[in-house]
Scaffold this motif. Structure first.
Motif, mmCIF file in Angstrom:
data_model
loop_
_atom_site.group_PDB
_atom_site.id
_atom_site.type_symbol
_atom_site.label_atom_id
_atom_site.label_comp_id
_atom_site.label_asym_id
_atom_site.label_seq_id
_atom_site.Cartn_x
_atom_site.Cartn_y
_atom_site.Cartn_z
ATOM 1 N N PRO A 183 2.166 -28.657 -26.636
ATOM 2 C CA PRO A 183 2.544 -27.239 -26.697
ATOM 3 C C PRO A 183 2.220 -26.536 -25.379
ATOM 4 O O PRO A 183 1.185 -26.805 -24.769
ATOM 5 N N MET A 184 3.127 -25.695 -24.937
ATOM 6 C CA MET A 184 2.948 -25.017 -23.645
ATOM 7 C C MET A 184 2.777 -23.521 -23.821
ATOM 8 O O MET A 184 2.324 -22.824 -22.920
ATOM 9 N N VAL A 185 3.224 -23.013 -24.956
ATOM 10 C CA VAL A 185 3.200 -21.572 -25.179
ATOM 11 C C VAL A 185 2.504 -21.314 -26.507
ATOM 12 O O VAL A 185 2.781 -21.998 -27.497
ATOM 13 N N PHE A 186 1.601 -20.357 -26.511
ATOM 14 C CA PHE A 186 0.843 -20.060 -27.724
ATOM 15 C C PHE A 186 0.984 -18.596 -28.098
ATOM 16 O O PHE A 186 1.132 -17.743 -27.225
ATOM 17 N N CYS A 187 0.941 -18.321 -29.386
ATOM 18 C CA CYS A 187 0.820 -16.925 -29.786
ATOM 19 C C CYS A 187 0.181 -16.841 -31.165
ATOM 20 O O CYS A 187 0.119 -17.841 -31.888
ATOM 21 N N GLY A 188 -0.332 -15.679 -31.492
ATOM 22 C CA GLY A 188 -0.898 -15.466 -32.814
ATOM 23 C C GLY A 188 0.209 -15.022 -33.751
ATOM 24 O O GLY A 188 1.037 -14.201 -33.383
ATOM 25 N N LEU A 226 1.884 -17.762 -45.711
ATOM 26 C CA LEU A 226 2.154 -18.118 -44.313
ATOM 27 C C LEU A 226 1.633 -19.524 -44.024
ATOM 28 O O LEU A 226 2.304 -20.323 -43.373
ATOM 29 N N ARG A 227 0.433 -19.822 -44.546
ATOM 30 C CA ARG A 227 -0.125 -21.156 -44.303
ATOM 31 C C ARG A 227 0.766 -22.236 -44.928
ATOM 32 O O ARG A 227 1.086 -23.239 -44.292
ATOM 33 N N ASP A 228 1.211 -22.007 -46.157
ATOM 34 C CA ASP A 228 2.102 -22.977 -46.809
ATOM 35 C C ASP A 228 3.367 -23.183 -46.003
ATOM 36 O O ASP A 228 3.828 -24.315 -45.819
ATOM 37 N N ALA A 229 3.940 -22.075 -45.533
ATOM 38 C CA ALA A 229 5.199 -22.160 -44.796
ATOM 39 C C ALA A 229 5.007 -22.951 -43.502
ATOM 40 O O ALA A 229 5.819 -23.817 -43.164
ATOM 41 N N LEU A 230 3.903 -22.686 -42.803
ATOM 42 C CA LEU A 230 3.656 -23.413 -41.545
ATOM 43 C C LEU A 230 3.455 -24.904 -41.819
ATOM 44 O O LEU A 230 3.946 -25.753 -41.081
ATOM 45 N N GLU A 231 2.748 -25.209 -42.910
ATOM 46 C CA GLU A 231 2.545 -26.622 -43.249
ATOM 47 C C GLU A 231 3.871 -27.313 -43.521
ATOM 48 O O GLU A 231 4.107 -28.439 -43.100
ATOM 49 N N LYS A 232 4.742 -26.612 -44.234
ATOM 50 C CA LYS A 232 6.051 -27.204 -44.530
ATOM 51 C C LYS A 232 6.862 -27.417 -43.255
ATOM 52 O O LYS A 232 7.473 -28.466 -43.078
ATOM 53 N N ALA A 273 5.965 -31.109 -33.103
ATOM 54 C CA ALA A 273 5.586 -30.383 -31.898
ATOM 55 C C ALA A 273 4.937 -29.035 -32.204
ATOM 56 O O ALA A 273 4.333 -28.419 -31.347
ATOM 57 N N LEU A 274 5.044 -28.601 -33.447
ATOM 58 C CA LEU A 274 4.455 -27.321 -33.828
ATOM 59 C C LEU A 274 2.979 -27.529 -34.170
ATOM 60 O O LEU A 274 2.639 -28.394 -34.956
ATOM 61 N N SER A 275 2.095 -26.738 -33.549
ATOM 62 C CA SER A 275 0.687 -26.844 -33.922
ATOM 63 C C SER A 275 0.196 -25.477 -34.374
ATOM 64 O O SER A 275 0.718 -24.456 -33.948
ATOM 65 N N PHE A 276 -0.781 -25.464 -35.249
ATOM 66 C CA PHE A 276 -1.359 -24.166 -35.631
ATOM 67 C C PHE A 276 -2.766 -24.340 -36.150
ATOM 68 O O PHE A 276 -3.122 -25.395 -36.679
ATOM 69 N N GLU A 277 -3.582 -23.329 -35.936
ATOM 70 C CA GLU A 277 -4.915 -23.325 -36.537
ATOM 71 C C GLU A 277 -5.268 -21.894 -36.887
ATOM 72 O O GLU A 277 -4.775 -20.956 -36.265
ATOM 73 N N PRO A 278 -6.124 -21.724 -37.908
ATOM 74 C CA PRO A 278 -6.450 -20.378 -38.355
ATOM 75 C C PRO A 278 -7.138 -19.590 -37.260
ATOM 76 O O PRO A 278 -7.882 -20.162 -36.456
ATOM 77 N N PHE A 307 -2.747 -17.139 -37.725
ATOM 78 C CA PHE A 307 -2.787 -18.457 -37.121
ATOM 79 C C PHE A 307 -2.468 -18.387 -35.639
ATOM 80 O O PHE A 307 -1.634 -17.606 -35.214
ATOM 81 N N ARG A 308 -3.160 -19.239 -34.881
ATOM 82 C CA ARG A 308 -2.822 -19.437 -33.482
ATOM 83 C C ARG A 308 -1.836 -20.591 -33.458
ATOM 84 O O ARG A 308 -2.154 -21.691 -33.901
ATOM 85 N N CYS A 309 -0.634 -20.368 -33.000
ATOM 86 C CA CYS A 309 0.390 -21.401 -33.059
ATOM 87 C C CYS A 309 0.789 -21.842 -31.661
ATOM 88 O O CYS A 309 0.846 -21.014 -30.746
ATOM 89 N N GLY A 310 1.057 -23.130 -31.513
ATOM 90 C CA GLY A 310 1.469 -23.680 -30.220
ATOM 91 C C GLY A 310 2.904 -24.187 -30.282
ATOM 92 O O GLY A 310 3.305 -24.790 -31.278
ATOM 93 N N PHE A 311 3.651 -23.937 -29.214
ATOM 94 C CA PHE A 311 5.081 -24.280 -29.172
ATOM 95 C C PHE A 311 5.428 -24.976 -27.862
ATOM 96 O O PHE A 311 4.730 -24.828 -26.871
ATOM 97 N N LEU A 312 6.557 -25.664 -27.879
ATOM 98 C CA LEU A 312 7.025 -26.335 -26.666
ATOM 99 C C LEU A 312 7.479 -25.334 -25.623
ATOM 100 O O LEU A 312 7.418 -25.580 -24.431
ATOM 101 N N GLY A 313 7.986 -24.199 -26.081
ATOM 102 C CA GLY A 313 8.480 -23.181 -25.164
ATOM 103 C C GLY A 313 8.877 -21.966 -25.963
ATOM 104 O O GLY A 313 8.673 -21.913 -27.178
ATOM 105 N N LEU A 314 9.473 -21.010 -25.260
ATOM 106 C CA LEU A 314 9.817 -19.752 -25.918
ATOM 107 C C LEU A 314 10.860 -19.897 -27.005
ATOM 108 O O LEU A 314 10.792 -19.270 -28.049
ATOM 109 N N LEU A 315 11.842 -20.741 -26.742
ATOM 110 C CA LEU A 315 12.909 -20.904 -27.716
ATOM 111 C C LEU A 315 12.345 -21.520 -29.001
ATOM 112 O O LEU A 315 12.652 -21.091 -30.106
ATOM 113 N N HIS A 316 11.490 -22.515 -28.824
ATOM 114 C CA HIS A 316 10.850 -23.150 -29.967
ATOM 115 C C HIS A 316 10.089 -22.087 -30.774
ATOM 116 O O HIS A 316 10.177 -22.048 -32.001
#
Ligand code: GTP
Length: 599
Positions: free
Chosen positions: A296-301, A313-319, A326-331, A341-350
């Motif tokens: 992941p290169m881009v992160f946001c809450g 939200l947690r269920d949806a992210l898990e699904k 490539a999607l990562s997240f932690e509370p 959640f702090r989520c990590g993405f490959l880029g902005l489009l992701h």
């Protein structure tokens, strides 16, 4: 059908040049789909993809084509995602092929992703077959585009088929070129198994389905397979070919084949794109080259607008993660926004795609904090840190060195916009590298740009500076030392963590001014005066004040219409519900959003 008559290929193109439309025509020509089942653009099978007009996940289909020589050929058509965020997936898909059909729009010519994808295909050693598309359009200029391909890419293009994927004109020429120019697969069916996973997705019935290209060896239903990168073992439940609208179990796949494997794999994390499958009892010595864990290169809450929706939200992210390794997240918790959640993405489009799916498919109302990149910090005591959340940015006095990610960016545009583009890049701390004319009136401008200047709103800005005519592509080029500061916003003396961000020192003042002004306009007057301050490490660099006011919602009601009064009070209550309490101050939700969209 013998191995010599297998053709494994991808179609590569810049967005909107007609890749999916051409794939549809090829499917039609091979009569692989009964016409009544033929829905447009079968290969892009997600709604969202259609709306974004981009292909997100790679897919593969096996087709049978009867060529002009009267023989049947197996065509394995491997679809690739077209966007830079998914470059790694593109490169794995290409690694499964021997050839690439390069589609170029005859009215547009070469664009940023045309070149980026061509380089990936060339790196993978593929035979590249240029195809000029959209020649039905009056503005098509196939000769100019052919010359561009020869000049810029440096491959012969005089024999490139000129087609219309829309009307179906000359599609047979493309098919014949695939037969004659794409080499058949090599590989030894008797050697230990080496199968490249170039795509995987989650199916609620089968579990993770791995799309594979067998480089060597043979796999059967019932074999125990071993994932070489993740180290997991599974028993093959089913293997076979993917047809256009169905699975075709065959019980066996051999070197050269492209197909699928299912093995009761619970998550796509265990069938990672790029991993090599071998047999547990007769393992290959080496895995296939190029495996890389998604980074992941881009992160946001991401926070639910309504705090009670946190478990949803947690269920949806898990699904979503089941299908998106490539999607990562932690509370994480924010003083201002609560639990999220702090989520990590490959880029902005992701990031955008995930956000939209959460809102659309899971009906969640979200608050997203400003996207951040990952900074490398060395502290004065020598410890190194990776910071993806401004909240965790260390105290400036403890930092010895800060580094930020830098991207190598190429912008393609008509030459009349060169001035505007350079102005924009300069403003985003870009360092000019060089400029190359693609033809008489189009240029390729090469800049080095800090990634944090790109993730914010660079795409939008670029479009508005070029009236939509520019295309853009970038690649991470490493880390460079930078003068970064953390900017905090204090409301009524309380820091609002969700509004903190990391910025280059030279830009901090202008940005701080804009933010406090925007917040002043967005925060409703309350019973007391509210100072809004921007500061860097305790030093205040900008300040505005929201004047005190007694807000009497009933002021507009003369006389005693009680039902009207009730209505106004109800309305006020509703407004309150959408407020976030920060210390003693109520902040409306759109105050958070507005500061993310400053320019
Ligand atoms: P992504 O999936 O976003 O990468 O785009 P794509 O390259 O798959 O493009 P797609 O096939 O979705 O086509 C983009 C647009 O161009 C669509 O509106 C098509 O109808 C149109 N189009 C594709 N081929 C032709 C063609 O030969 N002639 C004309 N006139 N339009 C075409």
């Amino acid at each position: 059908i013998p191995r010599e008559r297998i053709r494994n290929f991808s179609i590569i193109a810049h967005i909107d040049h007609g890749k999916s439309t051409l794939a549809d025509r090829i499917l039609e020509q091979t009569k692989s789909v009964p016409l009544r089942e033929m829905e447009n653009q079968i290969l892009d099978d997600m709604d969202l993809e259609r709306e974004h007009g981009i292909t997100i996940k790679a897919r593969a289909v096996t087709l049978v084509y009867t060529a002009k020589d009267g023989l049947d050929y197996i065509f394995n058509l491997i679809d690739t995602p077209g966007h830079v965020d998914f470059n790694y997936e593109v490169s794995r898909s290409l690694a499964a092929c021997e050839g690439a059909v390069l589609v170029v729009d005859a009215t547009q010519g070469i664009e940023a992703q045309t070149l980026a994808n061509t380089y990936l295909a060339a790196d993978a050693g593929l035979e590249i077959l240029p195809v000029i598309n959209k020649i039905d359009l009056p503005s098509a200029n196939p000769d100019r585009v052919k010359k561009e391909i020869e000049d810029v890419i440096g491959i012969p293009a005089q024999d490139a088929p000129c087609v219309s994927a829309k009307t179906g004109l000359n599609i047979r020429d493309v098919m014949e070129q695939i037969v004659h120019l794409v080499p058949p697969p090599q590989g030894d069916a008797g050697a230990p198994l080496q199968a490249l996973i170039f795509d995987s997705y989650y199916d609620s019935y089968r579990g993770a389905v791995a799309h594979v290209r067998l480089k060597n060896g043979t796999v059967h239903t019932g074999d125990v397979i071993h994932m070489m990168a993740t180290g997991c073992d599974f028993t093959v439940v089913e293997c076979g070919y993917m047809r256009a609208t169905s699975f075709e179990p065959t019980g066996v796949l051999q070197a050269g084949d492209v197909g699928y494997i299912t093995a009761s794999i619970k998550e796509v994390k265990d069938a990672r794109v790029g991993d090599t499958i071998t047999l547990r009892d007769r393992p290959a010595e080496k895995s296939l080259p190029g495996y890389r864990a998604a980074q992941p290169m881009v992160f946001c809450g991401i926070y639910p607008a309504d705090g009670a929706k946190y478990p949803d939200l947690r269920d949806a992210l898990e699904k979503l993660q089941l299908n998106d390794a490539a999607l990562s997240f932690e509370p994480e918790t924010s003083v201002a926004l609560g639990f999220g959640f702090r989520c990590g993405f490959l880029g902005l489009l992701h990031l955008e795609v995930v956000q939209e799916r959460l809102e659309r498919e899971y009906h969640l109302d979200l608050i997203t904090t400003a996207p951040s990149v990952v900074y490398e910090i060395t502290l004065t005591d020598g410890t190194a840190k990776h910071i993806d959340n401004p909240t965790n940015y260390p105290d400036p006095s403890t930092i010895a060195e800060a580094k930020e990610p830098i991207a190598d960016a190429h912008i393609y545009a008509p030459s009349e916009y060169v001035g505007n583009i350079m102005e924009l890049c300069q403003d985003r701390r870009g360092v000019f590298q060089n400029m190359q004319y693609i033809d008489t009136d189009r240029v390729d401008i090469h800049y080095r740009l800090p990634l944090n200047e790109i993730v914010y709103d660079f795409f939008d800005a670029l479009k508005s500076h070029t009236r939509g005519y520019a295309s853009f592509d970038y690649e991470l080029a490493g880390y460079e030392k930078s003068r970064l500061v953390k900017l905090d916003i204090l409301i009524n003396g309380e820091p609002v963590d969700a509004l903190s961000f990391i910025i280059h020192e030279d830009k901090a003042y202008a940005r701080a001014r804009k933010m406090v002004e925007k917040l002043r306009d967005k925060i409703p007057r309350q019973l007391f005066e509210i100072p809004i301050q921007a500061c860097i490490g305790g030093r205040i660099i900008a300040r505005e004040t929201v004047k005190a006011l007694r807000k009497d919602v009933l002021a507009k009601c003369y006389g005693g219409d009680i039902s009207r009064k009730k209505k106004l009070l109800e309305k006020q209550k509703e407004g309150k519900r959408r407020m976030r309490k920060v210390g003693s101050v109520e902040l409306p939700q759109d105050a958070f959003l507005s500061v993310l969209k400053l320019d």
